[in-house]
Design a protein around this motif. Structure first.
Motif, short mmCIF file in Angstrom:
data_model
loop_
_atom_site.label_atom_id
_atom_site.label_comp_id
_atom_site.label_asym_id
_atom_site.label_seq_id
_atom_site.Cartn_x
_atom_site.Cartn_y
_atom_site.Cartn_z
N THR A 103 0.83 -1.20 0.00
CA THR A 103 0.00 0.00 0.00
C THR A 103 0.87 1.26 0.00
O THR A 103 0.63 2.20 -0.76
CB THR A 103 -0.93 0.01 1.22
OG1 THR A 103 -1.78 -1.14 1.17
CG2 THR A 103 -1.78 1.27 1.25
N LEU A 107 1.12 4.18 -2.95
CA LEU A 107 0.88 5.59 -2.70
C LEU A 107 2.08 6.45 -3.09
O LEU A 107 1.94 7.53 -3.68
CB LEU A 107 0.54 5.82 -1.22
CG LEU A 107 -0.78 5.23 -0.74
CD1 LEU A 107 -0.90 5.35 0.78
CD2 LEU A 107 -1.96 5.92 -1.42
N GLU A 110 2.43 6.66 -6.82
CA GLU A 110 1.42 7.58 -7.38
C GLU A 110 1.65 9.03 -6.93
O GLU A 110 0.88 9.92 -7.30
CB GLU A 110 0.02 7.13 -6.93
CG GLU A 110 -0.39 5.79 -7.51
CD GLU A 110 -1.63 5.23 -6.83
OE1 GLU A 110 -2.19 5.93 -5.95
OE2 GLU A 110 -2.04 4.10 -7.16
N LYS A 111 2.70 9.21 -6.12
CA LYS A 111 3.05 10.55 -5.60
C LYS A 111 1.93 11.16 -4.74
O LYS A 111 1.79 12.39 -4.69
CB LYS A 111 3.44 11.49 -6.73
CG LYS A 111 4.68 11.05 -7.50
CD LYS A 111 5.05 12.03 -8.60
CE LYS A 111 6.38 11.71 -9.23
NZ LYS A 111 6.51 10.31 -9.72
N ASP A 112 1.18 10.31 -4.09
CA ASP A 112 0.14 10.78 -3.17
C ASP A 112 0.77 10.90 -1.78
O ASP A 112 0.54 10.07 -0.89
CB ASP A 112 -1.04 9.80 -3.17
CG ASP A 112 -2.25 10.36 -2.45
OD1 ASP A 112 -2.11 11.39 -1.76
OD2 ASP A 112 -3.34 9.77 -2.57
N ILE A 113 1.54 11.94 -1.60
CA ILE A 113 2.32 12.11 -0.37
C ILE A 113 1.43 12.30 0.86
O ILE A 113 1.69 11.69 1.91
CB ILE A 113 3.30 13.29 -0.52
CG1 ILE A 113 4.23 13.04 -1.72
CG2 ILE A 113 4.12 13.45 0.76
CD1 ILE A 113 4.98 11.73 -1.67
N PRO A 114 0.36 13.13 0.80
CA PRO A 114 -0.49 13.25 1.99
C PRO A 114 -1.07 11.92 2.45
O PRO A 114 -1.10 11.63 3.66
CB PRO A 114 -1.59 14.21 1.54
CG PRO A 114 -0.94 15.03 0.46
CD PRO A 114 -0.05 14.07 -0.26
N ALA A 115 -1.52 11.10 1.51
CA ALA A 115 -2.08 9.79 1.89
C ALA A 115 -0.99 8.88 2.45
O ALA A 115 -1.23 8.11 3.39
CB ALA A 115 -2.75 9.14 0.68
N ALA A 116 0.22 8.94 1.88
CA ALA A 116 1.32 8.13 2.37
C ALA A 116 1.70 8.54 3.79
O ALA A 116 2.02 7.68 4.63
CB ALA A 116 2.52 8.25 1.44
N ARG A 119 -0.81 7.03 6.04
CA ARG A 119 -0.73 5.56 6.07
C ARG A 119 0.47 5.06 6.87
O ARG A 119 0.45 3.94 7.39
CB ARG A 119 -0.64 5.03 4.64
CG ARG A 119 -0.84 3.52 4.52
CD ARG A 119 -2.29 3.16 4.74
NE ARG A 119 -2.48 1.73 4.81
CZ ARG A 119 -3.68 1.14 4.85
NH1 ARG A 119 -4.77 1.88 4.82
NH2 ARG A 119 -3.79 -0.17 4.94
#
Length: 328
Positions: A103, A107, A110-116, A119
């Motif tokens: 997961t 993340l 996909e460069k989804d840093i806030p979600a990473a 998580r």
């Protein structure tokens, strides 16, 4: 024979974890955590004796339950195998750790840093505020390494040595360490006993994990070199060898200063290679999977039935001696 049924139970529990992972609902470890949280409200005090009582009650009760299960089933091979398998599946966190790594890798890719950042709390207690992709990758790699020892190798080895009480007792101690074993102002004293017990129980498994890491990576000499040189730099007596071994096995440099919100910790510099990047997260997860499989194999092979000595020639000799003495 308990040795055979224990080995079969560990194998089946390991397989169940690989196929199913942790139960999504009514997980016994989650239930234990809820019980521990409720007991903490009644026993909490900023003192080591209060924390020691808290740890003794929870770990002691869980271990006694495991002893009871072991005692009731040990003369019934099928039941003993089933009980050991169920306990192994319950305490083993290998598949869940791998899923969290996948997961985080997704993340970050996909460069989804806030979600990473959000998580990361599923893997460790590190403060992710302000961490960027490569820093999140380092935190993930280090957490995978440490959890491979704590949640995978250690329970398998304790299960091999002590069976159901070893599995349940170890998991109880490790869960309490994750809940209260921090150096924060609140838990500096109350969590001391839980943290020290977890340290003791992981002394040998952490070093077995470090050894298996080099074997699983096919880089035994490099892993051992980094382990010996850099592990003492780490403040943890057990995370140090494991993270240093992973650094050597992966050809990376781990460690640095980590923030945990209310306090910070310098983890030293482990390894010689480049710092981890996003691409290294999946590599680390794959290595952790191989290390866990090697630990399961080690626990099972250690439980092979001992060969019985053939005493028939000795008995025949004694019979001849007895006849000679009787009729001579």
């Amino acid at each position: 024979m308990p040795r055979v049924s224990r080995a079969l139970g560990i194998l089946l529990g390991f397989a169940a974890d690989r196929v199913f992972g942790d139960p999504r609902r009514f997980h016994p470890v989650a239930g234990f955590g809820q019980t521990a949280a409720r007991l903490e409200k009644h026993l909490y005090a900023d003192s080591r004796p209060a924390g020691a009582a808290y740890t003794a009650i929870l770990v002691g009760t869980t271990t006694v339950l495991g002893l009871a299960v072991e005692q009731v089933t040990r003369k019934h091979p099928i039941l003993h195998t089933a009980a050991t398998a169920a306990a192994t599946w319950t305490v083993l966190g290998a598949r869940s750790l791998e899923r969290e790594a996948e997961t985080m890798a997704g993340l970050l890719e996909e460069k989804d840093i806030p979600a990473a950042r959000d998580r990361l709390s599923h893997l460790c207690a590190r403060d992710a505020t302000g961490l960027e992709a490569d820093e999140l990758a380092r935190a993930t790699v280090e957490s995978i390494a440490e959890n491979t020892s704590d949640a995978c190798v250690a329970p398998l080895l304790w299960g091999g040595v002590l069976g159901v009480p070893g599995l349940l007792g170890y998991r109880a101690a490790n869960t309490l360490d994750a809940m209260v074993g921090y150096k924060s102002p609140k838990y500096q004293n109350f969590g001391w006993a839980s943290a020290r017990l977890d340290d003791v129980l992981n002394l040998l498994p952490a070093r077995v994990c470090a050894l298996l890491t080099g074997v699983a990576a096919g880089r035994v000499q490099e892993t051992a070199r980094v382990w010996r040189r850099d592990a003492p730099k780490h403040p943890s007596p057990n995370a140090g060898p494991v993270e240093a071994a992973f650094a050597g096995a992966l050809g990376l440099t781990l460690g640095g200063r980590n923030s945990y919100g209310t306090y910070a910790e310098d983890r030293g510099t482990l390894g010689d290679g480049p710092a981890p990047t996003v691409a290294d997260v999946r590599r680390t997860a794959a290595l952790a999977r191989r290390v866990t499989a090697a630990a399961a194999l080690t626990a099972i092979l250690a439980l092979r039935p001992k060969k019985r000595r053939d005493v028939s020639p000795l008995l025949r000799t004694q019979a001849v001696d007895r006849r000679g003495k009787r009729w001579g």
